[in-house]
Design an enzyme around this catalytic site. Structure first.
Site, PDB file in Angstrom:
ATOM      1  N   HIS A   1      32.886  19.841  10.351  1.00 37.20           N
ATOM      2  CA  HIS A   1      32.721  20.660  11.546  1.00 37.20           C
ATOM      3  C   HIS A   1      33.366  19.986  12.749  1.00 37.20           C
ATOM      4  CE1 HIS A   1      29.378  21.689   8.834  1.00 37.20           C
ATOM      5  NE2 HIS A   1      29.689  22.915   9.199  1.00 37.20           N
TER       6      HIS A   1
ATOM      7  N   GLY B   1      26.892  25.107  23.162  1.00 37.49           N
ATOM      8  CA  GLY B   1      27.007  26.162  24.162  1.00 37.49           C
ATOM      9  C   GLY B   1      27.405  27.490  23.557  1.00 37.49           C
TER      10      GLY B   1
ATOM     11  N   GLY C   1      26.982  28.485  20.425  1.00 40.72           N
ATOM     12  CA  GLY C   1      25.883  29.004  19.615  1.00 40.72           C
ATOM     13  C   GLY C   1      24.783  29.611  20.464  1.00 40.72           C
TER      14      GLY C   1
END
Length: 590
Positions: free
Chosen positions: A217, A399, A401
């Site tokens: 990620h 932020g 999400g």
């Protein structure tokens, strides 16, 4: 950067639609992801994999004969919600139960864990296995904390072959556990990845350096070293992985392994083959026999420039499963006869029934909706800052999400007001929408918290201060139960606990709810600021704990922001609980 997209918010949905259109002979779309479009063995175990979008071929590209039966697909780099996972699992279920398997990330663990509980409660036998192959993310004695990276493929392939062979759910789970224990991975990155619409990458690597031990990620690596030659990189990866041989293996000579050299999205296949040339030589020099290696992009990180090496230590059964035929859109082994197409199915959205509510609770629902609107506004004003804080030691997506989740929650609240929902139902449906759209850890946590609060508020009366405080306390306990976070772990919990305690103490002294909430929110803000002095002990920031020292936790900060915004709503509500300690008896019975 990403060149081709329409709207960033629709990218994950549109890529799924395009993927299904391109591979309709193998997959079909269902709410929450994709499942096989061909018939599977009746009574067999269904393998459901999943995670955030942006890792193709994982996860949708690994659905097909000989591989997974379904894939739950979250938003970009965000875990799918429990609702999405359940939807895919129900569609994939063949009567023999479901194994959920995924990479070991906090959000995935939360959402898949909730899905497992729901499916078992529905009568669908369900087990789960989180893949933990990344040796850089935790020491061996804490292997349960390790991330899942390209080793996902080895575990997915083994359990899928076991299911195809007719193993029952318990036996498939045993294969999953053994495959996971015998899989090790390590990777490097040369640059970060940039998501659609973003101006900057999630993280950067200093020029001329490579980050060793990054996650899929975009989590920063554990150390930066000068970029090496292809042969030197191969030697680094192989030597690191051979230092950690699975339990029970006492000598390398004669051992049989499979190997995946995995590109993360921005490294050419030609470069991978140059690296694999030396990897193969080194393994043979150690007396190892390499069985059907794979070189290419299998579990990517959007457009990150990087690669990883995975070793899969085989036994007789695992080798048979690794070599078994498979025919998925992005992974093929051997030859298989074309599957029998399933009849087209149309999925109809379930009718959302709204429970009856009293007039007092319906009135309170307007205040709850206003609070969610205020939460939306404060989050939207701080999306970039929340992402900046999170990127210090995490992946920088907090932020984004929160933005997705709070917008969905506020929109659902508006819909629930139009349908005359009570305060409790409105908040619970908003919680589900938040979790479903946000995905990731924050989506799961906020979904759990707001659901717990909504359950306590109920639809029977206008909640007074004590009931609200009880609901907040239940939310805190639910978050700690599902998230496994403790005070001092540098999470949202470090701000939620003092808020709950302060709110309870003040309403018990007779203080009005607006005033009590305001003072408790100040306590939460101070506690959130104080997390700057803590080291993270769970989640994606844990491997880079020292980097986060001096920076507060993004989840605690966003919670404090929202609590302060809600305080303003309570203090401006002329019909707030401060002047209505209880509704009239007529209203409560209506």
């Amino acid at each position: 950067m990403t060149y081709l997209f329409n709207q960033p918010s629709s990218f994950a949905r549109e890529l799924t639609e395009g993927f299904v259109a391109a591979h309709a002979d193998k997959v079909r779309q269902v709410p929450g992801g994709v499942v096989r479009s061909t018939r599977s063995r009746e009574g067999g175990v269904a393998i459901v994999v999943g995670g955030g979008s942006g890792h193709y071929p994982a996860f949708a590209g690994l659905v097909g004969q000989g591989l997974a039966h379904g894939a739950a697909m979250g938003n970009l780099f965000a875990s799918p919600s429990a609702q999405q996972i359940c939807s895919v699992a129900r569609a994939a279920h063949n009567g023999g139960g479901v194994l959920l398997t995924f990479g070991n990330y906090a959000g995935d663990v939360l959402h898949f864990g909730q899905a497992k509980a729901r499916l078992n409660a529905e009568g669908i036998p369900c087990e789960l296995l989180a893949v933990t192959d990344d040796i850089s993310s935790a020491p061996l004695n804490e292997w349960q904390k390790r991330r899942g990276v390209a080793g996902d493929l080895m575990v997915f392939k083994a359990v899928s072959a076991a299911a195809e062979a007719g193993y029952d759910l318990a036996a498939v789970l045993e294969v999953a556990e053994r495959a996971n224990q015998r899989t090790r991975s390590l990777g490097v990155a040369f640059s970060g990845c940039t998501l659609p619409g973003a101006e900057h990458p999630l993280f950067t690597v200093p020029e001329g350096m490579m980050a060793v031990g990054m996650g899929i990620h975009g989590e920063p690596g554990i150390r930066d070293v000068p970029i090496s030659t292809a042969d030197e990189l191969a030697e680094l990866l192989v030597s690191s992985l051979l230092k950690e041989v699975p339990h029970g293996i006492t000598t390398l000579s004669g051992q049989r392994i499979s190997v995946v050299l995995n590109g993360l999205g921005g490294v050419k296949y030609e470069e991978l083959f140059v690296v694999y040339r030396r990897v193969s030589q080194l393994l043979v020099e150690q007396g190892l026999t390499v069985v059907e290696p794979e070189v290419g992009e299998l579990v990517t990180s959007f457009n990150m420039a990087g690669l990883s090496l995975t070793l899969f230590w085989l036994d007789e059964e695992l080798e048979r499963f690794w070599r078994a035929p498979a025919d998925a859109p992005a992974f093929r082994k051997g030859s298989m006869s074309p599957g029998e197409p399933l009849a087209e199915r149309t999925f109809v959205a379930e009718l959302e029934v709204i429970p009856n509510a009293t007039a007092a609770s319906k009135a309170a629902a307007h205040c709850v909706a206003a609070a969610l609107n205020a939460a939306r506004d404060i989050v939207l004003a701080n999306v970039t800052e929340l992402g900046r804080i999170d990127a210090i030691a995490g992946d920088g997506d907090h932020g984004i999400g929160m933005e997705r989740g709070v917008i969905a929650a506020a929109d659902k609240a508006t819909e629930m007001l139009e349908r005359q929902a009570g305060a409790g139902t409105l908040l619970q449906r908003a919680a589900d929408a938040w979790a479903d759209q946000a995905g990731g850890t924050s989506g799961a946590i906020w979904g759990v918290a707001l659901n717990a609060l909504g359950t306590v508020l109920g639809d029977e009366q206008r909640p007074d201060g004590r009931r609200v405080a009880d609901g907040v306390r239940q939310a805190k306990e639910s978050v700690m139960h599902f998230g496994k976070a403790k005070p001092g772990d540098k999470t949202l919990v470090d701000a939620l606990i003092p808020f709950s305690l302060a709110l309870t103490q003040r309403v018990e002294t007779g203080m009005s709810l607006p005033e009590a909430w305001q003072q408790a929110a100040q306590c939460a803000q101070q506690a959130a600021d104080d997390t700057a002095q803590l080291l993270p002990k769970i989640g994606r920031a844990r491997p880079l704990a020292e980097k986060s020292l001096g920076t507060p936790d993004a989840g605690a900060i966003s919670l404090a922001m929202i609590l302060d915004a809600v305080s303003a709503v309570l203090n401006s509500d002329t019909t707030s609980t401060s002047s209505h300690q209880t509704a009239t008896q007529a209203e409560s019975e209506r």
